[in-house]
Design a protein around this motif. Structure first.
Motif, PDB file in Angstrom:
ATOM      1  N   SER A   1      -3.333   5.406 -15.110  1.00 22.76           N
ATOM      2  CA  SER A   1      -2.362   4.413 -14.638  1.00 22.76           C
ATOM      3  C   SER A   1      -2.448   3.116 -15.430  1.00 22.76           C
ATOM      4  CB  SER A   1      -2.565   4.123 -13.146  1.00 22.76           C
ATOM      5  OG  SER A   1      -3.736   3.351 -12.927  1.00 22.76           O
ATOM      6  N   GLU A   2      -3.566   2.915 -16.158  1.00 20.47           N
ATOM      7  CA  GLU A   2      -3.699   1.700 -16.964  1.00 20.47           C
ATOM      8  C   GLU A   2      -2.687   1.661 -18.103  1.00 20.47           C
ATOM      9  OE1 GLU A   2      -5.592  -0.879 -16.107  1.00 20.47           O
ATOM     10  OE2 GLU A   2      -6.040   0.334 -14.338  1.00 20.47           O
ATOM     11  N   ALA A   3      -2.039   2.794 -18.373  1.00 25.63           N
ATOM     12  CA  ALA A   3      -0.961   2.816 -19.370  1.00 25.63           C
ATOM     13  C   ALA A   3       0.262   2.050 -18.872  1.00 25.63           C
ATOM     14  CB  ALA A   3      -0.582   4.249 -19.716  1.00 25.63           C
ATOM     15  N   GLY A   4       0.302   1.727 -17.578  1.00 24.45           N
ATOM     16  CA  GLY A   4       1.376   0.895 -17.020  1.00 24.45           C
ATOM     17  C   GLY A   4       2.747   1.523 -17.128  1.00 24.45           C
ATOM     18  N   ASP A   5       3.716   0.741 -17.577  1.00 24.52           N
ATOM     19  CA  ASP A   5       5.107   1.190 -17.605  1.00 24.52           C
ATOM     20  C   ASP A   5       5.312   2.426 -18.462  1.00 24.52           C
ATOM     21  OD1 ASP A   5       5.835  -0.801 -15.905  1.00 24.52           O
ATOM     22  OD2 ASP A   5       6.767  -2.087 -17.420  1.00 24.52           O
ATOM     23  N   ALA A   6       4.427   2.645 -19.434  1.00 19.77           N
ATOM     24  CA  ALA A   6       4.570   3.820 -20.298  1.00 19.77           C
ATOM     25  C   ALA A   6       4.559   5.108 -19.490  1.00 19.77           C
ATOM     26  CB  ALA A   6       3.460   3.845 -21.347  1.00 19.77           C
ATOM     27  N   ILE A   7       3.832   5.125 -18.370  1.00 19.78           N
ATOM     28  CA  ILE A   7       3.845   6.292 -17.494  1.00 19.78           C
ATOM     29  C   ILE A   7       4.656   6.041 -16.225  1.00 19.78           C
ATOM     30  CG2 ILE A   7       1.657   5.688 -16.332  1.00 19.78           C
ATOM     31  CD1 ILE A   7       2.827   9.247 -17.240  1.00 19.78           C
ATOM     32  N   LEU A   8       4.644   4.813 -15.708  1.00 20.73           N
ATOM     33  CA  LEU A   8       5.289   4.547 -14.422  1.00 20.73           C
ATOM     34  C   LEU A   8       6.812   4.598 -14.496  1.00 20.73           C
ATOM     35  CD1 LEU A   8       3.023   1.684 -13.019  1.00 20.73           C
ATOM     36  CD2 LEU A   8       2.967   4.114 -12.452  1.00 20.73           C
ATOM     37  N   ILE A   9       7.407   4.165 -15.610  1.00 21.89           N
ATOM     38  CA  ILE A   9       8.871   4.179 -15.719  1.00 21.89           C
ATOM     39  C   ILE A   9       9.415   5.609 -15.770  1.00 21.89           C
ATOM     40  CG2 ILE A   9      10.822   3.604 -17.239  1.00 21.89           C
ATOM     41  CD1 ILE A   9       9.447   0.907 -17.744  1.00 21.89           C
ATOM     42  N   PRO A  10       8.906   6.483 -16.660  1.00 20.99           N
ATOM     43  CA  PRO A  10       9.403   7.859 -16.606  1.00 20.99           C
ATOM     44  C   PRO A  10       9.026   8.564 -15.307  1.00 20.99           C
ATOM     45  CG  PRO A  10       7.598   7.669 -18.188  1.00 20.99           C
ATOM     46  CD  PRO A  10       7.988   6.278 -17.798  1.00 20.99           C
ATOM     47  N   LEU A  11       7.863   8.214 -14.718  1.00 20.55           N
ATOM     48  CA  LEU A  11       7.471   8.820 -13.452  1.00 20.55           C
ATOM     49  C   LEU A  11       8.496   8.513 -12.372  1.00 20.55           C
ATOM     50  CD1 LEU A  11       5.542  10.252 -11.523  1.00 20.55           C
ATOM     51  CD2 LEU A  11       4.266   8.111 -11.316  1.00 20.55           C
ATOM     52  N   GLU A  12       8.917   7.255 -12.277  1.00 20.62           N
ATOM     53  CA  GLU A  12       9.891   6.893 -11.251  1.00 20.62           C
ATOM     54  C   GLU A  12      11.207   7.651 -11.453  1.00 20.62           C
ATOM     55  OE1 GLU A  12      11.819   3.024  -8.995  1.00 20.62           O
ATOM     56  OE2 GLU A  12      10.239   2.750 -10.488  1.00 20.62           O
ATOM     57  N   ARG A  13      11.599   7.848 -12.687  1.00 18.87           N
ATOM     58  CA  ARG A  13      12.837   8.590 -12.963  1.00 18.87           C
ATOM     59  C   ARG A  13      12.743  10.018 -12.425  1.00 18.87           C
ATOM     60  NH1 ARG A  13      12.720   8.164 -18.089  1.00 18.87           N
ATOM     61  NH2 ARG A  13      12.200  10.290 -18.725  1.00 18.87           N
ATOM     62  N   TYR A  14      11.604  10.658 -12.653  1.00 18.13           N
ATOM     63  CA  TYR A  14      11.462  12.042 -12.188  1.00 18.13           C
ATOM     64  C   TYR A  14      11.253  12.122 -10.679  1.00 18.13           C
ATOM     65  CZ  TYR A  14      11.376  13.784 -16.975  1.00 18.13           C
ATOM     66  OH  TYR A  14      11.724  14.115 -18.255  1.00 18.13           O
ATOM     67  N   VAL A  15      10.542  11.169 -10.096  1.00 18.13           N
ATOM     68  CA  VAL A  15      10.402  11.149  -8.636  1.00 18.13           C
ATOM     69  C   VAL A  15      11.783  11.041  -8.000  1.00 18.13           C
ATOM     70  CG1 VAL A  15       9.559   9.820  -6.656  1.00 18.13           C
ATOM     71  CG2 VAL A  15       8.058  10.226  -8.616  1.00 18.13           C
TER      72      VAL A  15
ATOM     73  N   VAL B   1      13.775   4.565   0.772  1.00 11.76           N
ATOM     74  CA  VAL B   1      12.732   3.666   1.286  1.00 11.76           C
ATOM     75  C   VAL B   1      11.449   3.715   0.460  1.00 11.76           C
ATOM     76  CG1 VAL B   1      13.586   3.767   3.661  1.00 11.76           C
ATOM     77  CG2 VAL B   1      11.921   5.462   2.883  1.00 11.76           C
ATOM     78  N   LEU B   2      11.472   4.472  -0.628  1.00 10.50           N
ATOM     79  CA  LEU B   2      10.252   4.724  -1.382  1.00 10.50           C
ATOM     80  C   LEU B   2      10.126   3.813  -2.597  1.00 10.50           C
ATOM     81  CD1 LEU B   2       7.759   6.570  -1.819  1.00 10.50           C
ATOM     82  CD2 LEU B   2       9.233   8.072  -3.166  1.00 10.50           C
ATOM     83  N   SER B   3       8.925   3.253  -2.809  1.00 13.70           N
ATOM     84  CA  SER B   3       8.642   2.529  -4.046  1.00 13.70           C
ATOM     85  C   SER B   3       7.349   3.057  -4.644  1.00 13.70           C
ATOM     86  CB  SER B   3       8.530   1.025  -3.796  1.00 13.70           C
ATOM     87  OG  SER B   3       7.410   0.720  -2.977  1.00 13.70           O
ATOM     88  N   ILE B   4       7.251   2.976  -5.955  1.00 17.68           N
ATOM     89  CA  ILE B   4       6.065   3.446  -6.666  1.00 17.68           C
ATOM     90  C   ILE B   4       5.318   2.222  -7.179  1.00 17.68           C
ATOM     91  CG2 ILE B   4       5.216   4.799  -8.613  1.00 17.68           C
ATOM     92  CD1 ILE B   4       7.755   6.510  -8.304  1.00 17.68           C
ATOM     93  N   GLU B   5       4.055   2.120  -6.813  1.00 16.02           N
ATOM     94  CA  GLU B   5       3.261   0.938  -7.135  1.00 16.02           C
ATOM     95  C   GLU B   5       1.990   1.335  -7.874  1.00 16.02           C
ATOM     96  OE1 GLU B   5       4.431  -1.986  -6.197  1.00 16.02           O
ATOM     97  OE2 GLU B   5       5.938  -1.394  -4.707  1.00 16.02           O
ATOM     98  N   LYS B   6       1.530   0.455  -8.738  1.00 16.47           N
ATOM     99  CA  LYS B   6       0.237   0.650  -9.390  1.00 16.47           C
ATOM    100  C   LYS B   6      -0.861   0.170  -8.435  1.00 16.47           C
ATOM    101  CE  LYS B   6      -2.116  -0.437 -13.771  1.00 16.47           C
ATOM    102  NZ  LYS B   6      -3.271  -1.153 -13.258  1.00 16.47           N
TER     103      LYS B   6
END
Length: 308
Positions: free
Chosen positions: A257-271, A282-287
């Motif tokens: 998760s320390e990769a930050g947006d590099a993983i979180l942005i595509p992750l949110e798209r697929y979620v 109602v869902l948000s993805i947080e580090k």
């Protein structure tokens, strides 16, 4: 001293993190001791007990100033008996009676939970979960850990095996062999080790996941595909969990998760792609926010709610 403290410990393969906390989850004092894995982990309980007594003594206090002890331990924990199954990395045999042994040593109520579940409780209580009672926590480290919190309580299942997010099957055909004995588990493609596995499937080698992220940032196409594939598998698993549990937050922690947006942005798209629209509303993805303190804070929360 007025209010009684909560005591907590988070047992890991190399160290045991320990702490005293207030009833509101503020850490008063924290420290760690080495994990003694000799003699199949037979000395761990006595070392924990001795360390707690020493710290209390240095504060001029006794166990009368502590209300309860929460413990996070590796391996599935039986929610009733507090026995641990499958903690092979520290040498405990199947059915190790951790709760019973610690209660005999400390003469205090002890409550035991899986370490990843404790981290989930910690993030829910004082971390990225921000107090909401419905949180899914995914920890992306050497493996993939996780915990599911509903209405402020961890979902344990019948024998403590609930929340094994890392072992959701995401590659039902031609999947990689997992340490659990199954094939195609999320852990084989979304952990730090899994990212290196995916990179090898691209015909390239990297010493670690960090290197794959660095190469992707520099324009390496194989690295970019690997990160996208990792996010896809994570999103598939999280989306299906969200469809079952309808959480307010998914908290992502661990080294990856320390990769930050590099993983979180595509992750949110697929979620978003795999989650039922009403659940996604109602869902948000947080580090994750608590880092290494998540386990002891969650263990303290467990001790608090189980003694109310």
């Amino acid at each position: 001293m007025g209010e009684k403290w909560l005591a907590a410990c988070d047992i890991g393969g190399t160290s045991i993190k320990m702490a005293f906390l207030t009833a509101d989850g503020d850490i008063i004092r924290k420290w760690s001791i080495p994990t003694d894995r000799t003699d199949s982990g037979a000395h761990i309980v006595s070392h924990i007990s001795r360390s707690f007594y020493n710290e209390l003594d240095s504060e001029g206090l006794t166990t009368a100033n502590v209300s309860a002890v929460g413990v996070g331990a590796p391996g599935p924990a039986d929610p009733v008996t507090g026995t641990i199954s499958g903690a092979v990395n520290i040498g405990w045999a199947n059915g190790y009676p951790l709760k019973k042994l610690l209660e005999e040593e400390l003469e205090l109520p002890v409550f035991v939970e899986n370490d990843a579940n404790c981290a989930a409780l910690g993030e829910m209580w004082r971390g990225a979960g921000n107090g909401t009672g419905d949180v899914v926590c995914v920890t992306l480290g050497t493996g993939v850990g996780g915990g599911v919190v509903s209405k402020g309580m961890i979902i344990t299942g019948v024998n403590g095996a609930a929340g094994e997010i890392g072992h959701i099957t995401v590659m039902p055909e031609n999947g990689l062999l997992c340490n659990c004995g199954k094939r195609g588990c999320l852990e084989t493609v979304a952990s730090a080790t899994g990212i290196v596995n995916l990179y090898k499937m691209e015909g390239k080698d990297a010493p670690d996941a960090r290197t794959v992220f660095e190469r992707a940032a520099e324009g390496d196409e194989a690295g970019k595909r690997v990160i996208d594939r990792c996010a896809f598998y994570l999103g598939l698993a999280i989306g299906n969990i969200a469809n079952v549990m309808n959480p307010a937050k998914v908290v992502v922690g661990g080294g990856v998760s320390e990769a930050g947006d590099a993983i979180l942005i595509p992750l949110e798209r697929y979620v978003r792609q795999f989650t039922f629209p009403r659940a996604m509303d109602v869902l948000s993805i947080e580090k994750a926010k608590l880092g290494n303190d998540a386990g002891v804070i969650g263990a303290a929360y467990l001790a608090k709610v189980m003694t109310v």
